[in-house]
Design an enzyme around this catalytic site. Sequence first.
Site, PDB file in Angstrom:
ATOM      1  N   HIS A   1      -9.243   6.889   1.711  1.00 12.87           N
ATOM      2  CA  HIS A   1      -9.829   7.695   3.613  1.00 12.87           C
ATOM      3  C   HIS A   1     -10.449   7.777   3.375  1.00 12.87           C
ATOM      4  O   HIS A   1     -10.928   9.494   4.557  1.00 12.87           O
ATOM      5  CB  HIS A   1      -8.071   7.822   3.882  1.00 12.87           C
ATOM      6  CG  HIS A   1      -8.366   7.024   4.977  1.00 12.87           C
ATOM      7  ND1 HIS A   1      -8.904   7.281   6.730  1.00 12.87           N
ATOM      8  CD2 HIS A   1      -7.308   6.038   5.836  1.00 12.87           C
ATOM      9  CE1 HIS A   1      -8.959   6.856   7.558  1.00 12.87           C
ATOM     10  NE2 HIS A   1      -8.103   5.760   7.289  1.00 12.87           N
TER      11      HIS A   1
ATOM     12  N   ASP B   1      -4.690   4.090  -0.620  1.00 14.71           N
ATOM     13  CA  ASP B   1      -6.524   4.342   0.782  1.00 14.71           C
ATOM     14  C   ASP B   1      -6.931   5.339   0.333  1.00 14.71           C
ATOM     15  O   ASP B   1      -6.489   6.779   1.275  1.00 14.71           O
ATOM     16  CB  ASP B   1      -5.614   3.654   1.804  1.00 14.71           C
ATOM     17  CG  ASP B   1      -7.037   3.624   3.341  1.00 14.71           C
ATOM     18  OD1 ASP B   1      -7.326   3.131   4.074  1.00 14.71           O
ATOM     19  OD2 ASP B   1      -8.458   4.021   2.526  1.00 14.71           O
TER      20      ASP B   1
ATOM     21  N   ARG C   1       0.685  -1.054   0.664  1.00 18.06           N
ATOM     22  CA  ARG C   1       0.121   0.183  -0.275  1.00 18.06           C
ATOM     23  C   ARG C   1       1.099   1.281   0.021  1.00 18.06           C
ATOM     24  O   ARG C   1       1.767   1.692   0.407  1.00 18.06           O
ATOM     25  CB  ARG C   1      -1.200  -0.030   0.954  1.00 18.06           C
ATOM     26  CG  ARG C   1      -2.322   0.836   1.278  1.00 18.06           C
ATOM     27  CD  ARG C   1      -3.062   1.597   2.700  1.00 18.06           C
ATOM     28  NE  ARG C   1      -2.142   2.212   3.024  1.00 18.06           N
ATOM     29  CZ  ARG C   1      -2.393   2.147   4.432  1.00 18.06           C
ATOM     30  NH1 ARG C   1      -4.086   2.151   4.419  1.00 18.06           N
ATOM     31  NH2 ARG C   1      -2.118   3.538   5.292  1.00 18.06           N
TER      32      ARG C   1
ATOM     33  N   GLU D   1      -9.308   2.263  -2.524  1.00 18.80           N
ATOM     34  CA  GLU D   1      -9.689   1.888  -0.899  1.00 18.80           C
ATOM     35  C   GLU D   1     -10.285   3.565  -0.638  1.00 18.80           C
ATOM     36  O   GLU D   1      -9.708   3.958  -1.050  1.00 18.80           O
ATOM     37  CB  GLU D   1      -9.005   1.335   0.195  1.00 18.80           C
ATOM     38  CG  GLU D   1      -9.528   1.040   1.363  1.00 18.80           C
ATOM     39  CD  GLU D   1      -8.437   0.537   2.409  1.00 18.80           C
ATOM     40  OE1 GLU D   1      -7.616   0.651   2.106  1.00 18.80           O
ATOM     41  OE2 GLU D   1      -8.843   0.403   3.576  1.00 18.80           O
TER      42      GLU D   1
ATOM     43  N   GLU E   1     -14.612  -0.794   5.377  1.00 17.56           N
ATOM     44  CA  GLU E   1     -13.435  -1.040   7.211  1.00 17.56           C
ATOM     45  C   GLU E   1     -14.474  -0.639   8.235  1.00 17.56           C
ATOM     46  O   GLU E   1     -14.027  -0.785   9.215  1.00 17.56           O
ATOM     47  CB  GLU E   1     -12.421  -1.016   6.733  1.00 17.56           C
ATOM     48  CG  GLU E   1     -12.101   0.741   7.300  1.00 17.56           C
ATOM     49  CD  GLU E   1     -10.593   1.335   6.961  1.00 17.56           C
ATOM     50  OE1 GLU E   1      -9.772   0.192   6.255  1.00 17.56           O
ATOM     51  OE2 GLU E   1     -10.313   2.153   8.113  1.00 17.56           O
TER      52      GLU E   1
ATOM     53  N   TYR F   1      -3.223  11.379   7.097  1.00 12.45           N
ATOM     54  CA  TYR F   1      -3.672  10.108   7.269  1.00 12.45           C
ATOM     55  C   TYR F   1      -2.030   8.871   6.737  1.00 12.45           C
ATOM     56  O   TYR F   1      -1.853   9.144   5.223  1.00 12.45           O
ATOM     57  CB  TYR F   1      -4.951   9.392   7.007  1.00 12.45           C
ATOM     58  CG  TYR F   1      -4.538   7.972   6.778  1.00 12.45           C
ATOM     59  CD1 TYR F   1      -4.166   7.301   5.430  1.00 12.45           C
ATOM     60  CD2 TYR F   1      -5.066   7.078   8.107  1.00 12.45           C
ATOM     61  CE1 TYR F   1      -5.022   5.671   5.352  1.00 12.45           C
ATOM     62  CE2 TYR F   1      -5.023   6.043   8.017  1.00 12.45           C
ATOM     63  CZ  TYR F   1      -4.937   4.974   6.856  1.00 12.45           C
ATOM     64  OH  TYR F   1      -4.819   3.417   7.175  1.00 12.45           O
TER      65      TYR F   1
ATOM     66  N   TRP G   1     -11.662  12.285   7.547  1.00  9.28           N
ATOM     67  CA  TRP G   1      -9.983  11.771   7.899  1.00  9.28           C
ATOM     68  C   TRP G   1     -10.018  10.424   7.324  1.00  9.28           C
ATOM     69  O   TRP G   1      -9.977   9.297   7.874  1.00  9.28           O
ATOM     70  CB  TRP G   1      -9.622  11.690   9.602  1.00  9.28           C
ATOM     71  CG  TRP G   1      -8.202  11.281   9.900  1.00  9.28           C
ATOM     72  CD1 TRP G   1      -6.836  12.116   9.588  1.00  9.28           C
ATOM     73  CD2 TRP G   1      -7.711   9.762  10.006  1.00  9.28           C
ATOM     74  NE1 TRP G   1      -6.001  11.326  10.099  1.00  9.28           N
ATOM     75  CE2 TRP G   1      -6.310  10.240  10.685  1.00  9.28           C
ATOM     76  CE3 TRP G   1      -8.271   8.663  10.504  1.00  9.28           C
ATOM     77  CZ2 TRP G   1      -5.578   8.735  10.508  1.00  9.28           C
ATOM     78  CZ3 TRP G   1      -7.829   7.767  11.189  1.00  9.28           C
ATOM     79  CH2 TRP G   1      -6.442   8.226  10.576  1.00  9.28           C
TER      80      TRP G   1
ATOM     81  N   GLU H   1      -4.982  -7.125   4.820  1.00  5.04           N
ATOM     82  CA  GLU H   1      -4.246  -5.804   4.710  1.00  5.04           C
ATOM     83  C   GLU H   1      -3.295  -6.695   6.714  1.00  5.04           C
ATOM     84  O   GLU H   1      -3.802  -7.111   7.383  1.00  5.04           O
ATOM     85  CB  GLU H   1      -5.291  -5.310   5.549  1.00  5.04           C
ATOM     86  CG  GLU H   1      -4.279  -4.332   6.369  1.00  5.04           C
ATOM     87  CD  GLU H   1      -5.338  -2.657   6.640  1.00  5.04           C
ATOM     88  OE1 GLU H   1      -5.929  -3.180   6.481  1.00  5.04           O
ATOM     89  OE2 GLU H   1      -4.502  -1.569   6.711  1.00  5.04           O
TER      90      GLU H   1
ATOM     91  N   ARG I   1     -13.720  -4.699   3.009  1.00  3.25           N
ATOM     92  CA  ARG I   1     -12.773  -4.058   3.591  1.00  3.25           C
ATOM     93  C   ARG I   1     -13.079  -4.617   5.569  1.00  3.25           C
ATOM     94  O   ARG I   1     -11.759  -4.699   5.506  1.00  3.25           O
ATOM     95  CB  ARG I   1     -12.658  -3.140   3.569  1.00  3.25           C
ATOM     96  CG  ARG I   1     -11.433  -2.666   2.323  1.00  3.25           C
ATOM     97  CD  ARG I   1     -10.252  -2.730   1.793  1.00  3.25           C
ATOM     98  NE  ARG I   1      -9.416  -2.054   3.036  1.00  3.25           N
ATOM     99  CZ  ARG I   1      -8.226  -2.594   3.895  1.00  3.25           C
ATOM    100  NH1 ARG I   1      -8.310  -4.061   4.445  1.00  3.25           N
ATOM    101  NH2 ARG I   1      -8.033  -1.646   4.849  1.00  3.25           N
TER     102      ARG I   1
HETATM  103  O1  LIG Z   1      -7.017   0.538   5.552  1.00  2.90           O
HETATM  104  N1  LIG Z   1      -6.928   0.574   6.987  1.00  2.90           N
HETATM  105  C1  LIG Z   1      -7.447   2.397   7.219  1.00  2.90           C
HETATM  106  O2  LIG Z   1      -7.711   2.692   7.062  1.00  2.90           O
HETATM  107  C2  LIG Z   1      -6.550   1.813   8.796  1.00  2.90           C
HETATM  108  O3  LIG Z   1      -5.630   2.071   9.095  1.00  2.90           O
HETATM  109  C3  LIG Z   1      -7.554   2.952   9.901  1.00  2.90           C
HETATM  110  O4  LIG Z   1      -7.345   4.155   9.041  1.00  2.90           O
HETATM  111  C4  LIG Z   1      -7.421   2.393  11.481  1.00  2.90           C
HETATM  112  O5  LIG Z   1      -7.540   1.178  11.631  1.00  2.90           O
HETATM  113  C5  LIG Z   1      -8.643   2.659  12.038  1.00  2.90           C
HETATM  114  O6  LIG Z   1      -8.219   2.859  13.447  1.00  2.90           O
HETATM  115 CO   LIG Z   2      -8.297   2.216   5.055  1.00  5.56          CO
END
Ligand SMILES: O=NC(=O)[C@@H](O)[C@H](O)[C@H](O)CO
Ligand SMILES: [Co+2]
Length: 409
Positions: free
Chosen positions: A219, A217, A147, A243, A269, A159, A409, A346, A290
């Site tokens: 995010h 990601d 990643r 992602e 996730e 992030y 975030w 992951e 996810r």
């Molecule tokens: O893809 N993985 C992620 O997006 C993680 O790093 C999340 O930000 C954290 O698990 C949040 O607790």
């Molecule tokens: Co993620």
Amino acid sequence: MKIVAADIIVSSPDRNFVTLKITTDEGLTGLGDATLNGRELSVASYLRDHVAPLLMGRDPHRIEDTWQFLYRSAYWRRGPVTMAAIAAVDVALWDIKAKAAGMPLYQLLGGASRTGIMAYGHASGRDIPELFDSIRRHLDEGFRSIRVQTSVPGINAVYGVAAQPSSTGQRYDYEPAQRTPLPAEEDWDTRAYLRHLPSVFEAVRGEFGPELPLLHDGHHRMTPIQAAKLGKALEPYDLFWLEDCTPAENQEALRLVRQHTTTPLAIGEVFNTVWDYQTLIREQLIDYVRSAVTHTGGITAMRKLLDFAAQYQIKSGIHGPTDISPVGMAAALHLDLAIHNFGIQEYMKHTSLANEVFRQSFTFTDGYLHPGDQPGLGVELDEEAAARFPYEPAYLPFNRLKDGTVHDW
Ligand SMILES: O=NC(=O)[C@@H](O)[C@H](O)[C@H](O)CO
Ligand SMILES: [Co+2]
């Protein structure tokens, strides 16, 4: 066999974990992960105050019945706290059942469908040279899928960038939650991100070639049209997946993204039941699921979710950051090994401190994970070590835009 105890162990060896330990009258014990990053105590209370008393005297072998009882008798459906609590009970009961059978859990799930579980690691950098070093380090550690996350010019804290000093000096290598009384404020600018990211993947492909599976990601930080724009811009770099390209409470938003790009999409996730996926799966708006076993009601629920996804040629991409405890990770690995529609796993390594509390028996060899062949999950909890690390409040960061507006975030 009867359940005679259900203990909730909150321990914080460099980050908070919540673990459920169920004990039977025959002395068998099972472990479940109930860790919800930044809201750990809510799940600990849900288990301690509202679930543990209901489990006393129940037959631990009745996993499906216990799941349905905990889901339907709560009356209030779904949600991350409830589903993490149910997951912890479910995984602990599967641990007990497999121990009673003298088998590793994956054998009860249909046996191995593959020899190993392809893992991906988190490479990151504040700039291209630092990113390249991180990718090389992960390749040296054996990862075969990577990643890629980087800083973005004009944005101070982003992030997923390990070398970026967080507000408390903690490094991302461990994980983003920070031991501060308030969530850390980070900044964001989607247009700067969209301008920057294609050049990062251009550089990575130029340096590491076309074959290496690369993931990214988003995010949750883009609108659907911005996600469509990025997915399209990244097509020349042949990503394994993009992602969380856009918040997906409105599952139909992914129709717009899908119309514009063939970059594979992974989402879920932050979801906690199959209902969060229903349109995404039925309309094939995503390619990977996810969710983590820990956040989605356990092995029982994840198996049903992944079987539903399999009917639409959608694969697993189970969430495996450091805030999934070694217990939750082991549950994922047993499921990964058994299901047919496995995609990728992951894998962020837990620290040596965490491994003092959780004795794991999984292996990571040449880029592939394996849960091992110990009876049950293959994880033991050292309660004395756990007691050495009391809970410390820790929160995930949040974003504000340049004008001060709160942003995902
Ligand atoms: O893809 N993985 C992620 O997006 C993680 O790093 C999340 O930000 C954290 O698990 C949040 O607790
Ligand atoms: Co993620």
